[in-house]
Design a protein around this motif. Structure first.
Motif, mmCIF file in Angstrom:
data_model
loop_
_atom_site.group_PDB
_atom_site.id
_atom_site.type_symbol
_atom_site.label_atom_id
_atom_site.label_comp_id
_atom_site.label_asym_id
_atom_site.label_seq_id
_atom_site.Cartn_x
_atom_site.Cartn_y
_atom_site.Cartn_z
ATOM 1 N N VAL A 47 0.832 -1.225 0.000
ATOM 2 C CA VAL A 47 0.000 0.000 0.000
ATOM 3 C C VAL A 47 0.860 1.266 0.000
ATOM 4 O O VAL A 47 0.329 2.364 -0.132
ATOM 5 C CB VAL A 47 -1.002 0.037 1.190
ATOM 6 C CG1 VAL A 47 -2.007 -1.102 1.100
ATOM 7 C CG2 VAL A 47 -0.294 0.063 2.530
ATOM 8 N N ILE A 95 -8.945 6.574 -4.134
ATOM 9 C CA ILE A 95 -8.653 5.761 -2.946
ATOM 10 C C ILE A 95 -9.159 6.571 -1.752
ATOM 11 O O ILE A 95 -8.566 7.578 -1.373
ATOM 12 C CB ILE A 95 -7.148 5.451 -2.818
ATOM 13 C CG1 ILE A 95 -6.655 4.661 -4.042
ATOM 14 C CG2 ILE A 95 -6.855 4.689 -1.527
ATOM 15 C CD1 ILE A 95 -7.276 3.285 -4.225
ATOM 16 N N VAL A 98 -6.457 4.632 3.038
ATOM 17 C CA VAL A 98 -5.447 3.572 3.034
ATOM 18 C C VAL A 98 -5.328 3.085 4.471
ATOM 19 O O VAL A 98 -5.043 3.873 5.374
ATOM 20 C CB VAL A 98 -4.078 4.113 2.564
ATOM 21 C CG1 VAL A 98 -3.040 2.992 2.529
ATOM 22 C CG2 VAL A 98 -4.193 4.787 1.202
ATOM 23 N N LEU A 105 -6.878 -1.003 0.858
ATOM 24 C CA LEU A 105 -7.290 0.227 0.175
ATOM 25 C C LEU A 105 -8.811 0.233 0.120
ATOM 26 O O LEU A 105 -9.417 -0.800 -0.148
ATOM 27 C CB LEU A 105 -6.756 0.237 -1.265
ATOM 28 C CG LEU A 105 -5.247 0.069 -1.449
ATOM 29 C CD1 LEU A 105 -4.912 -0.049 -2.935
ATOM 30 C CD2 LEU A 105 -4.506 1.255 -0.830
#
Ligand code: FAD
Length: 265
Positions: A47, A95, A98, A105
């Motif tokens: 990520v 997105i 996170v 995500l």
């Protein structure tokens, strides 16, 4: 090798090495945030590229029922896209968050209704099951504004980005905005360490044929904003064009604005 592989039958060839900006992700959960906003959480092996920088991705959607063939790295950093029956549809998404600890995500998909028209992005979110894999290209575009003062204009498609910016700005950032959603059930809490004041517009309450409500409200507020305020705009294409013209007229500095259309009629 039989080149004509059947529905979801894995073709008998070696898996290609994916380009660095193509990420295979696996659906770990789905939940309704509001009646029309469906959150899908994806597990992602790395990520790190999604933290703190650009917010947007392209969702890579293989043809329904086909075993996915993802793009491969081409010459000079280009991508070699599959063609014909394996052609991939692209849709842009934000997105929303996170989750570094879990390696996840989040993407919030608006379930918009286009009468009699397929909506592959929205339908993907509705139909995908936990454990299924998809690919994301990115991240790219849409940095967190660095200003201490931000003014937002957006609709539901912009809400994930607005929510993320609000969640990530430094303490003390002053934010205001006008956001159009279907009705009050589509409003979302926007937690922040800054100060945020939102005017919500409810499309459901508009008179029959009433148009330009978001844009008229936004134009007034934009005109009143000072020159150092970062103006952040994302909504339907024609509305964005009008606001861009307003901003150009008042000579707002390009580096102090993000103006993007997120969908078109
Ligand atoms: C940088 C960027 C970030 C984005 N982030 C998000 C996000 O996080 N979440 C999100 O839900 N969307 C987001 N969008 C918007 C999303 O990409 C579009 O709404 C896209 O059209 C959805 O694809 P689809 O396959 O569902 O519909 P499409 O196949 O693109 O369109 C099918 C039909 O639906 C209509 N339509 C598309 N969007 C809408 C809408 N919002 N309202 C009414 N009718 C619509 C079209 O006019 C068309 O008639 C983003 C767009 C951009 C450019």
């Amino acid at each position: 090798m039989n080149s004509c592989h059947s529905v979801l039958e894995k073709p008998a060839r070696q898996a290609p090495i994916l380009p660095a900006n193509v990420h295979l992700v696996t659906v770990v959960s789905k939940e309704l945030v509001t009646p029309l906003m469906l959150r899908v959480k994806f597990a992602c092996a790395n990520v790190a590229p999604f933290i703190g920088g650009e917010m947007h991705v392209r969702l890579l959607l293989p043809q329904r029922g086909r075993y996915p063939v993802w793009p491969e790295a081409g010459e000079n950093g280009s991508l070699k896209w599959p063609k014909g029956e394996d052609e991939i549809l692209l849709r842009a998404y934000t997105i929303r968050a996170v989750d570094e600890a879990r390696g996840e995500l989040w993407i919030d998909f608006l379930q918009h209704t286009a009468c009699g028209v397929a909506t592959p992005g929205a339908d993907f979110a509705r139909d995908v099951g936990v454990g299924e894999q998809v690919a994301l290209l990115g991240p790219g575009s849409g940095h967190l504004p660095q200003s201490r003062s931000i003014f937002f204009v957006g609709d539901e498609t912009a809400l994930p980005a607005i929510a993320r910016i609000a969640a990530e700005v430094p303490a003390g950032t002053r934010m205001s905005g006008v956001i159009e959603v279907f009705d009050e059930t589509e409003e979302q809490p926007l937690p922040t360490r800054g100060l945020l004041n939102v005017e919500w517009l409810h499309r459901r309450k508009y008179q029959a044929g009433e148009k330009r409500v978001l844009i008229n409200a936004a134009r007034k507020l934009v005109a009143a904003a000072d020159n150092t305020t970062f103006i952040w705009v994302a909504c339907e294409k024609n509305d964005v064009r009008e606001l861009r013209a307003t901003l150009k007229k008042r000579e707002h500095r390009p580096e102090d604005m993000y103006v993007a259309w997120y969908w078109s009629r």
